[in-house]
Design an enzyme around this catalytic site. Structure first.
Site, PDB file in Angstrom:
ATOM      1  CD  GLU A 160      -2.767  -1.595   2.315  1.00 52.62           C
ATOM      2  OE1 GLU A 160      -3.081  -0.548   2.942  1.00 52.62           O
ATOM      3  OE2 GLU A 160      -3.294  -2.501   2.404  1.00 52.62           O
ATOM      4  CG  ASN A 201      -0.823  -6.945  -0.837  1.00 53.39           C
ATOM      5  OD1 ASN A 201      -1.622  -7.460  -1.718  1.00 53.39           O
ATOM      6  ND2 ASN A 201      -1.251  -7.093   0.526  1.00 53.39           N
ATOM      7  CG  HIS A 237      -9.800  -5.995   0.620  1.00 52.82           C
ATOM      8  ND1 HIS A 237     -10.085  -6.980   1.719  1.00 52.82           N
ATOM      9  CD2 HIS A 237      -8.420  -5.667   0.917  1.00 52.82           C
ATOM     10  CE1 HIS A 237      -8.986  -7.501   2.163  1.00 52.82           C
ATOM     11  NE2 HIS A 237      -8.074  -6.486   1.885  1.00 52.82           N
ATOM     12  CD  GLU A 267      -4.482  -8.054   1.993  1.00 51.39           C
ATOM     13  OE1 GLU A 267      -5.626  -7.079   2.460  1.00 51.39           O
ATOM     14  OE2 GLU A 267      -3.485  -7.816   2.014  1.00 51.39           O
ATOM     15  CG  ASP A 269     -12.556  -9.099   1.869  1.00 53.74           C
ATOM     16  OD1 ASP A 269     -12.308  -9.132   3.032  1.00 53.74           O
ATOM     17  OD2 ASP A 269     -12.633  -8.100   0.977  1.00 53.74           O
TER      18      ASP A 269
HETATM   19  O1  G3I Z   1      -3.881  -7.595  19.320  1.00 52.78           O
HETATM   20  C1  G3I Z   1      -4.878  -6.564  19.657  1.00 52.78           C
HETATM   21  C2  G3I Z   1      -5.494  -6.950  20.993  1.00 52.78           C
HETATM   22  O2  G3I Z   1      -4.537  -7.118  21.901  1.00 52.78           O
HETATM   23  C3  G3I Z   1      -6.318  -5.938  21.369  1.00 52.78           C
HETATM   24  O3  G3I Z   1      -7.094  -6.085  22.773  1.00 52.78           O
HETATM   25  C4  G3I Z   1      -7.494  -5.757  20.398  1.00 52.78           C
HETATM   26  C5  G3I Z   1      -8.539  -4.680  20.775  1.00 52.78           C
HETATM   27  O4  G3I Z   1      -7.963  -3.256  20.534  1.00 52.78           O
HETATM   28  O5  G3I Z   1      -6.826  -5.419  19.089  1.00 52.78           O
HETATM   29  C6  G3I Z   1      -5.810  -6.080  18.660  1.00 52.78           C
HETATM   30  O6  G3I Z   1      -5.345  -5.818  17.516  1.00 52.78           O
HETATM   31  C7  G3I Z   1      -6.242  -5.909  16.391  1.00 52.78           C
HETATM   32  C8  G3I Z   1      -5.693  -6.640  15.244  1.00 52.78           C
HETATM   33  O7  G3I Z   1      -6.294  -6.556  14.114  1.00 52.78           O
HETATM   34  C9  G3I Z   1      -5.482  -7.826  15.733  1.00 52.78           C
HETATM   35  O8  G3I Z   1      -6.808  -8.553  16.063  1.00 52.78           O
HETATM   36  C10 G3I Z   1      -6.295  -4.292  15.942  1.00 52.78           C
HETATM   37  O9  G3I Z   1      -7.216  -3.669  16.781  1.00 52.78           O
HETATM   38  C11 G3I Z   1      -7.175  -4.192  14.527  1.00 52.78           C
HETATM   39  O10 G3I Z   1      -6.912  -3.033  14.063  1.00 52.78           O
HETATM   40  C12 G3I Z   1      -6.410  -5.166  13.458  1.00 52.78           C
HETATM   41  O11 G3I Z   1      -7.047  -5.172  12.316  1.00 52.78           O
HETATM   42  C13 G3I Z   1      -6.644  -5.751  11.322  1.00 52.78           C
HETATM   43  C14 G3I Z   1      -6.355  -4.618  10.244  1.00 52.78           C
HETATM   44  O12 G3I Z   1      -5.768  -5.249   9.102  1.00 52.78           O
HETATM   45  C15 G3I Z   1      -5.583  -3.336  10.729  1.00 52.78           C
HETATM   46  O13 G3I Z   1      -5.684  -2.570   9.733  1.00 52.78           O
HETATM   47  C16 G3I Z   1      -7.296  -6.883  10.715  1.00 52.78           C
HETATM   48  O14 G3I Z   1      -7.429  -7.816  11.542  1.00 52.78           O
HETATM   49  C17 G3I Z   1      -6.911  -7.526   9.282  1.00 52.78           C
HETATM   50  O15 G3I Z   1      -7.887  -8.230   8.774  1.00 52.78           O
HETATM   51  C18 G3I Z   1      -6.605  -6.259   8.309  1.00 52.78           C
HETATM   52  O16 G3I Z   1      -5.978  -6.669   7.228  1.00 52.78           O
HETATM   53  C19 G3I Z   1      -5.540  -5.647   6.397  1.00 52.78           C
HETATM   54  C20 G3I Z   1      -4.208  -6.520   5.786  1.00 52.78           C
HETATM   55  O17 G3I Z   1      -3.293  -6.723   6.507  1.00 52.78           O
HETATM   56  C21 G3I Z   1      -3.653  -5.438   4.671  1.00 52.78           C
HETATM   57  N1  G3I Z   1      -4.511  -5.228   3.639  1.00 52.78           N
HETATM   58  C22 G3I Z   1      -5.825  -4.681   4.251  1.00 52.78           C
HETATM   59  C23 G3I Z   1      -6.510  -5.613   5.189  1.00 52.78           C
HETATM   60  C24 G3I Z   1      -7.732  -5.064   5.876  1.00 52.78           C
HETATM   61  O18 G3I Z   1      -7.464  -3.737   6.604  1.00 52.78           O
END
Ligand code: G3I
Length: 354
Positions: A160, A201, A237, A267, A269
């Site tokens: 990105e 990516n 996406h 990725e 969906d």
């Molecule tokens: O690990 C912490 C946890 O300790 C905490 O209690 C919880 C609540 O705050 O947050 C947890 O971290 C979260 C993490 O996912 C793991 O679950 C983050 O807040 C959350 O923002 C994060 O979201 C991820 C997102 O990327 C971040 O932008 C999504 O799961 C994930 O599916 C998404 O994936 C990205 C790809 O990596 C790159 N391409 C875009 C895609 C969608 O944004």
């Protein structure tokens, strides 16, 4: 407008009829899954894995291992997970994903070495000179790629870099190191594992348009400089409300092929504006069908990965309130029309009927 809508529904009805005919003509044995068909068609079919679910939900883990031959860790190989402190690396989460994959004879797609999100506070709040940040990133890439060498054979090296209007995204890395951080990251990853497939990516550049052109120009420049980039990850996406045109995606894949680059769907969906209806599920199935067909028709696309695989665990509802049901299995882990659409494409592809 009415005529367009009528044509659209007619096409969906015809596809549904074809689906029924193909399935009725030669019902597949129970043991046939996406994975078995994909392996016959020489295409990798993958999904990102929710690491918490993998640990806690046995039915989820079983369906993942049965249905896919590749997986991408959703969060456990990101910078904040792997390098939580300035003198600390934490590989246990990523290792558990790789262990699962190896137990199920699956490939692992490493995600993501350099991204502007999910960076730890110790890093982003530090006061680094350009040389210090460059050395820090170099050391990180060597450490992580070295740790997984031979077990993780493809990587999202940089994600990105292009922002939504086609410019260079201003990020912690671009501002701290300078715009050559992209080429440097690929160079370091290649030195750390010369056999790894290394991808750029991004999202929103799957078909035509300003962002897609900007991504193409970025890759054209990297290839011209001799940077060891192997291919492009098109994240895909998308939504039933606005999916990319298959012809534009095919043309984009072809021009990337002209640069000698592989293309991965990394990725995918297809979110649905709630409430879910059977018409929206059929439209969603049509998009999955069309994108897998487009990948199979391209010379340089043999990897098709979803971002999650069941609506039980998906990033969409929390990031796009009012949308959901983006994947191919429902919350009860039952196959949706989209799953059957992907099976149809791979079955037809296997019988050679076009
Ligand atoms: O690990 C912490 C946890 O300790 C905490 O209690 C919880 C609540 O705050 O947050 C947890 O971290 C979260 C993490 O996912 C793991 O679950 C983050 O807040 C959350 O923002 C994060 O979201 C991820 C997102 O990327 C971040 O932008 C999504 O799961 C994930 O599916 C998404 O994936 C990205 C790809 O990596 C790159 N391409 C875009 C895609 C969608 O944004």
């Amino acid at each position: 407008m009415q005529l367009n809508r009528a044509i659209r529904w007619f096409v969906i009805a015809m596809l549904a009829l074809q689906n029924a005919l193909v399935m009725a003509a030669d019902p597949l044995p129970e043991t046939t899954t996406l994975r078995t068909l994909a392996e016959m068609r020489d295409i990798q079919i993958g999904a990102s894995v929710d690491e918490d679910a993998l640990r806690s939900d046995a039915d989820y883990a079983a369906l993942l291992g049965k249905t896919f031959d590749s997986l991408t860790p959703e969060n456990s190989m990101k910078f904040d997970a792997l390098h939580p402190g300035p003198f600390r690396y934490a590989f246990a989460g990523g290792d558990a994903v790789v262990d699962f994959a190896e137990r199920h004879n699956m490939q692992v797609h490493g995600h993501v070495l350099v991204w502007h999100e999910q960076l730890p506070k110790w890093l982003t709040s530090g006061h680094w000179s350009q040389a210090q940040l460059r050395e820090l990133l170099r050391e990180y890439i060597f450490r992580v790629v070295g740790h997984y060498r031979g077990r993780v054979k493809t990587w999202d090296v940089v994600s990105e870099v292009i922002d939504d209007d086609g410019g260079m995204r201003q990020t912690f890395w671009s501002q701290g190191i300078g715009s050559d951080y992209v080429a440097l990251a690929f160079q370091w990853a290649h030195e750390a594992d010369p056999d790894a497939v290394l991808l750029y990516n991004d999202y929103g550049g799957e078909g035509g348009g300003r962002k897609s052109d900007a991504i193409f120009r970025l890759l054209q420049g990297l290839v011209a400089q001799g940077v060891p980039v192997s291919g492009v990850g098109l994240q895909m996406h998308t939504s039933v409300a606005d999916a990319p045109e298959a012809s534009a995606v095919g043309a984009n894949m072809a021009r990337l092929n002209g640069l000698g680059l592989k293309v991965y769907i990394t990725e995918m969906d297809v979110m649905i504006p709630l409430p879910v209806t059977s018409a929206k599920l059929e439209a969603q199935a049509g998009i999955y069908r069309s994108m897998l067909r487009t990948c199979l028709a391209a010379e340089n696309c043999r990897h098709f990965t979803l971002w999650g695989f069941t609506d039980r665990y998906s990033w969409i509802p929390s990031f796009f309130p009012g949308n959901g049901a983006a994947l191919i299995f429902d919350k009860q882990l039952q196959p949706k029309p989209s799953y059957r659409a992907l099976m149809d494409v791979l079955s037809v592809a296997n019988t050679g009927i076009h």
